[in-house]
Design a protein around this motif. Structure first.
Motif, PDB file in Angstrom:
ATOM      1  N   GLN A   6      82.562  36.340   1.854  1.00 19.85           N
ATOM      2  CA  GLN A   6      81.976  35.149   2.462  1.00 19.85           C
ATOM      3  C   GLN A   6      81.562  35.432   3.902  1.00 19.85           C
ATOM      4  N   SER A   7      80.351  35.952   4.033  1.00 18.61           N
ATOM      5  CA  SER A   7      79.758  36.231   5.339  1.00 18.61           C
ATOM      6  C   SER A   7      78.259  36.337   5.147  1.00 18.61           C
ATOM      7  N   ASP A   8      77.526  36.474   6.243  1.00 15.51           N
ATOM      8  CA  ASP A   8      76.071  36.588   6.116  1.00 15.51           C
ATOM      9  C   ASP A   8      75.662  37.940   5.541  1.00 15.51           C
ATOM     10  N   THR A   9      76.589  38.908   5.519  1.00 20.84           N
ATOM     11  CA  THR A   9      76.304  40.212   4.929  1.00 20.84           C
ATOM     12  C   THR A   9      77.113  40.441   3.658  1.00 20.84           C
ATOM     13  N   GLY A  10      77.821  39.418   3.186  1.00 19.18           N
ATOM     14  CA  GLY A  10      78.604  39.522   1.967  1.00 19.18           C
ATOM     15  C   GLY A  10      77.832  39.040   0.757  1.00 19.18           C
ATOM     16  N   ALA A  11      78.360  39.358  -0.425  1.00 13.31           N
ATOM     17  CA  ALA A  11      77.689  38.978  -1.670  1.00 13.31           C
ATOM     18  C   ALA A  11      77.650  37.473  -1.869  1.00 13.31           C
ATOM     19  N   ASP A  12      78.569  36.737  -1.224  1.00  8.21           N
ATOM     20  CA  ASP A  12      78.571  35.285  -1.348  1.00  8.21           C
ATOM     21  C   ASP A  12      77.694  34.625  -0.293  1.00  8.21           C
ATOM     22  N   GLY A  13      76.962  35.420   0.474  1.00 12.29           N
ATOM     23  CA  GLY A  13      76.010  34.908   1.454  1.00 12.29           C
ATOM     24  C   GLY A  13      74.604  34.853   0.881  1.00 12.29           C
ATOM     25  N   PRO A  14      73.634  34.514   1.697  1.00 12.22           N
ATOM     26  CA  PRO A  14      72.261  34.290   1.221  1.00 12.22           C
ATOM     27  C   PRO A  14      71.379  35.527   1.199  1.00 12.22           C
ATOM     28  N   LEU A  15      71.899  36.694   1.569  1.00 13.53           N
ATOM     29  CA  LEU A  15      71.037  37.852   1.790  1.00 13.53           C
ATOM     30  C   LEU A  15      70.258  38.254   0.546  1.00 13.53           C
ATOM     31  N   LEU A  16      70.936  38.486  -0.573  1.00  9.06           N
ATOM     32  CA  LEU A  16      70.248  38.968  -1.762  1.00  9.06           C
ATOM     33  C   LEU A  16      69.237  37.953  -2.272  1.00  9.06           C
ATOM     34  N   GLY A  17      69.667  36.710  -2.399  1.00  5.68           N
ATOM     35  CA  GLY A  17      68.742  35.684  -2.897  1.00  5.68           C
ATOM     36  C   GLY A  17      67.514  35.531  -2.018  1.00  5.68           C
ATOM     37  N   GLY A  18      67.715  35.596  -0.708  1.00  3.06           N
ATOM     38  CA  GLY A  18      66.579  35.491   0.202  1.00  3.06           C
ATOM     39  C   GLY A  18      65.588  36.627   0.046  1.00  3.06           C
ATOM     40  N   VAL A  19      66.111  37.854  -0.095  1.00  3.84           N
ATOM     41  CA  VAL A  19      65.223  39.011  -0.257  1.00  3.84           C
ATOM     42  C   VAL A  19      64.442  38.915  -1.566  1.00  3.84           C
ATOM     43  N   LEU A  20      65.128  38.588  -2.662  1.00  4.27           N
ATOM     44  CA  LEU A  20      64.439  38.514  -3.955  1.00  4.27           C
ATOM     45  C   LEU A  20      63.381  37.414  -3.950  1.00  4.27           C
ATOM     46  N   GLU A  21      63.715  36.259  -3.403  1.00  6.12           N
ATOM     47  CA  GLU A  21      62.746  35.166  -3.350  1.00  6.12           C
ATOM     48  C   GLU A  21      61.534  35.532  -2.498  1.00  6.12           C
ATOM     49  N   ARG A  22      61.773  36.132  -1.357  1.00  5.85           N
ATOM     50  CA  ARG A  22      60.656  36.491  -0.481  1.00  5.85           C
ATOM     51  C   ARG A  22      59.778  37.552  -1.127  1.00  5.85           C
ATOM     52  N   SER A  23      60.374  38.434  -1.917  1.00  2.21           N
ATOM     53  CA  SER A  23      59.582  39.425  -2.636  1.00  2.21           C
ATOM     54  C   SER A  23      58.652  38.749  -3.640  1.00  2.21           C
ATOM     55  N   VAL A  24      59.184  37.746  -4.345  1.00  2.00           N
ATOM     56  CA  VAL A  24      58.353  36.989  -5.293  1.00  2.00           C
ATOM     57  C   VAL A  24      57.227  36.262  -4.560  1.00  2.00           C
TER      58      VAL A  24
END
Length: 432
Positions: free
Chosen positions: A273-291
């Motif tokens: 649970q952090s901005d760089t953890g798997a429970d943060g928004p990092l992965l989802g944000g990157v995938l969405e922005r790629s789309v």
């Protein structure tokens, strides 16, 4: 003469180099980025507008990296194939006021990170590494990779009950390392020392994220050198394998029906649970922005996520020869037996039957064996980023890894062939 290995040890040699170069999550993502740069990937900033061009790209955020490769002509709704891992390992981390000591000893005040096997940090030569935050807003990595600190164990003569009662360590009192001699403790000594080590002027450092690491290098072990001992295999072994697999797929020239992704997060050992953890928004944000960068809509995003599969790769437990009763009696993963598929019906792992089929197909394509790990019903089961990724993003996720011994020790043990087997399985998964 050593018995020949069935597999190329070049990958394992490179893993050992990677482990030595990555004493902290910040160094690990820098090492991964360097390898991806050589494969043609380029860093993009989260604060810039993204273009929908093809090719390899990556984002760095602290101790996390997300990298992806967009094939030529990829549609906006093209699904992703993700290798997930984590960059952090249990260790001793420096407190905000690091300078302490007593009775003529200078010590460094540390806090316990994650769940380390604390006895494994005793009487071990330790270095110090991490990230320095500077007055001008920039950061600088530092690595003192030589014997600097030591957590001395109490002599048996002063703890006669240790053999009968076992070693009992108080996290606050017994794990503060020594790093010198002196009758007075001066605030700022440690940071001034690190400023000198990093070639910085005194007073430039205003913040720090520092941690200890064993300076003993990784090494082959055993009669036939069929084992590898080293630090931070949980989980830099998977980060290295995922990086190697993504680079191989991106440079293969093959047609790719998916967008391959590596997502290596920080803070898994403390709950993600952090901005760089798997429970943060990092992965989802990157995938969405790629789309969206490829002209996609929310509908395209939904279609892409629905077709996406993630392999959450983390180390698991090989059957321990001295504690075999702690394992499930019908599931005994062995080192050098190939990667493991982790299953837990209570969703501590995210694997289900359809996920097993995906992983089995990748291993069959790569012509490698795989094993299955299930916890003993009488023992609590650990967990990974897998269930978090599945729940947070609605992505089909499968938990896998490599079987090791001494997990969470300052120095862990794996089979010398298994890292290469895992990387081959990841290549086949990313490039079906």
């Amino acid at each position: 003469m050593s018995a020949p290995s069935r597999f190329d040890r070049g990958h394992t040699d490179d893993l050992m180099t990677f482990l030595s170069a990555s004493p902290t999550p910040y160094h690990a993502v820098a090492s991964a980025a360097e390898r991806l740069e050589k494969a043609g990937f380029r860093q993009v900033s989260e604060t810039d507008a993204w273009e929908g061009t093809s090719g390899g790209k990556y984002v760095l955020r602290g101790g996390a990296i997300v990298a992806w490769y967009v094939p030529e002509g990829a549609a906006a709704h093209t699904p992703f194939r993700i290798v997930g891992a984590h960059t952090d390992s249990p260790n001793l981390r420096v407190k905000p006021r690091p300078d302490t000591g007593a009775h003529g000893w200078r010590q460094v005040a540390v806090e316990i990170y994650g769940g380390p096997l604390m006895n494994s940090w005793l009487d071990r030569d330790l270095g110090l590494a991490g990230r320095l935050s500077l007055r001008d807003g920039s950061t600088r990595l530092v690595d003192v990779d030589r014997p600097l600190l030591r957590v001395p164990q109490l002599a048996i003569h002063m703890d006669r009950n240790v053999t009968a009662d076992g070693l009992k360590l108080d996290k606050q009192r017994h794990l503060q390392p020594v790093w010198g001699l002196g009758d007075s403790v001066r605030d700022g000594d440690l940071i001034a020392f690190l400023e000198d080590e990093a070639g910085l002027a005194r007073g430039e450092v205003t913040g720090w994220d520092l941690m200890t690491h064993s300076v003993e290098p990784p090494a082959y072990l055993g009669r036939d050198r069929e084992l590898v001992a080293g630090p931070r295999m949980d989980n830099l072994l998977s980060v290295h394998a995922g990086t190697a697999a993504l680079a191989a797929v991106a440079t293969s020239g093959a047609d790719l029906p998916y967008i391959p992704v590596l997502a290596a997060f920080d803070h898994e050992e403390t709950g993600s649970q952090s901005d760089t953890g798997a429970d943060g928004p990092l992965l989802g944000g990157v995938l969405e922005r790629s789309v969206f960068a490829r002209g996609g809509s929310y509908e395209d995003r939904a279609r892409a996520f629905a077709g996406t599969v993630c392999l959450s790769s983390d180390t698991g437990h090989a059957v321990h020869p001295n504690y075999a009763e702690r394992h499930d009696p019908t599931h005994h993963p062995r080192v050098n037996g190939g990667p493991i598929l982790k299953v837990n019906v209570n969703n501590r792992y995210a694997t289900d039957g359809s996920g097993r089929a995906v992983f089995a197909a990748a291993c069959e394509k790569a012509d490698i064996p795989f094993q299955t790990f299930v916890s003993n019903n009488s023992m609590p089961c650990g967990t990974t980023i897998g269930p978090i990724t599945a729940a947070r993003h609605g992505i089909s996720t499968v938990d896998i890894g490599v079987a090791i011994l001494s997990m969470h020790s300052a120095r862990e043990l794996c089979g010398a062939d298994d890292p290469h087997l895992l990387a081959n399985a990841l290549v086949a998964f990313l490039q079906p």
